[in-house]
Write a protein that holds these residues in place. Structure first.
Motif, short mmCIF file in Angstrom:
data_model
loop_
_atom_site.label_atom_id
_atom_site.label_comp_id
_atom_site.label_asym_id
_atom_site.label_seq_id
_atom_site.Cartn_x
_atom_site.Cartn_y
_atom_site.Cartn_z
N PRO A 119 10.85 8.56 -4.16
CA PRO A 119 11.13 7.33 -3.41
C PRO A 119 9.99 6.32 -3.47
CG PRO A 119 11.82 9.25 -2.15
CD PRO A 119 11.03 9.76 -3.32
N GLN A 120 8.75 6.79 -3.46
CA GLN A 120 7.63 5.87 -3.56
C GLN A 120 7.58 5.19 -4.92
OE1 GLN A 120 4.40 8.53 -2.46
NE2 GLN A 120 4.30 7.68 -0.40
N MET A 121 7.89 5.93 -5.98
CA MET A 121 7.90 5.33 -7.31
C MET A 121 9.01 4.30 -7.41
SD MET A 121 6.12 5.34 -10.05
CE MET A 121 6.41 3.80 -10.89
N GLY B 35 0.84 -1.19 0.00
CA GLY B 35 0.00 0.00 0.00
C GLY B 35 0.87 1.24 0.00
N VAL B 36 0.57 2.18 -0.89
CA VAL B 36 1.35 3.42 -1.00
C VAL B 36 0.41 4.60 -0.85
CG1 VAL B 36 2.83 4.83 -2.48
CG2 VAL B 36 3.06 2.33 -2.52
N GLY B 37 0.70 5.44 0.13
CA GLY B 37 -0.12 6.62 0.37
C GLY B 37 0.67 7.90 0.12
N PRO B 38 0.52 8.52 -1.05
CA PRO B 38 1.27 9.74 -1.36
C PRO B 38 0.79 10.95 -0.56
CG PRO B 38 0.49 8.64 -3.36
CD PRO B 38 -0.25 8.04 -2.21
N GLU C 28 3.39 2.04 2.96
CA GLU C 28 4.30 3.18 3.03
C GLU C 28 3.48 4.42 2.71
OE1 GLU C 28 7.50 3.25 3.81
OE2 GLU C 28 7.82 1.08 3.95
N VAL C 29 3.17 5.21 3.74
CA VAL C 29 2.28 6.36 3.53
C VAL C 29 2.89 7.61 4.14
CG1 VAL C 29 0.27 4.85 3.59
CG2 VAL C 29 0.97 6.01 5.67
N THR C 30 2.48 8.75 3.58
CA THR C 30 2.95 10.03 4.09
C THR C 30 1.92 11.10 3.77
OG1 THR C 30 4.75 11.65 4.05
CG2 THR C 30 4.24 10.54 1.98
#
Length: 213
Positions: free
Chosen positions: A180-182, A168-171, A201-203
């Motif tokens: 970095p997420q990409m 899971g990616v939370g931009p 990984e979320v921010t």
């Protein structure tokens, strides 16, 4: 149910993920943060090593209710998404209008129907349900959403006993997917973990963290 297909799935939102909402002062100053005072929390967000500055804009028709909406995105980010060896599916409130997004971004991504655009049924629970329903396919999943990738969502996915890994990616909605997420997305798609791990990984947007479940 699909069998034998291990190609990763990328379930992607649009607003705050590809469509950016950057700080207006940053944009007026050609994406520079040099004018900010030391310690300004925007400095690391808009660092050139962290974000893809938007270089494309277009007005897109989003139906009679929403009308024309101006969208902003970075071509380099879309190019890198397009190059992923994965099946990319829209999982966005733009569901009725993703054909217009495909045209603007020059992509051909299919759309998950997860809520009723007339009655709005499923509007608040449909995204998570759509992710969980695809766990049975046994395909690695990347779920990218700036609002829905919460700790509780990660727990719900883990409790559903996935048979393949989930990322899971939370931009940060101001800049969308960060560099970095990409990088992380590309690494996961190229070499998914062998075990059915669940990692988020979320921010930004009220939640920030690096969670393994």
């Amino acid at each position: 149910m699909e069998t034998g297909n291990r190609r990763p799935l990328v379930l992607i939102d649009f607003d705050g993920v590809i469509n950016q909402f950057p700080d207006e002062k940053v944009r007026r100053r050609q994406n520079s943060t040099a004018w900010m005072k030391p310690g300004d929390p925007r400095i690391p967000v808009y660092d050139p090593t962290n974000w893809f500055p938007p270089d494309h804009s277009r007005t897109v028709w989003a139906g009679n209710y929403h009308g024309n909406i101006h969208i902003h995105w970075a071509a380099q980010l879309v190019d890198r998404l397009r190059e992923l060896d994965a099946e990319i599916l829209w999982l966005s409130t733009w569901q009725p209008y993703t054909a217009a997004l495909n045209l603007a971004l020059d992509v051909d991504w299919q759309t998950i129907t997860w809520y009723d655009p007339i009655t709005r049924e499923g509007r608040y629970t449909g995204k998570r349900r759509s992710v969980i329903s695809r766990l049975v396919l046994g395909r690695p999943i990347v779920w990218i959403d700036d609002e829905e990738t919460t700790y509780d969502a990660g727990l719900a996915i883990q409790s559903s006993r996935p048979t393949a890994p989930v990322l899971g990616v939370g931009p940060h909605s101001d800049i969308g997917i960060s560099r970095p997420q990409m990088d992380l997305i590309e690494q996961f798609v190229a070499a998914p973990p062998a075990e059915p791990t669940v990692r988020f990984e979320v921010t930004g947007n009220g939640h920030e963290g690096h969670w393994g479940f």
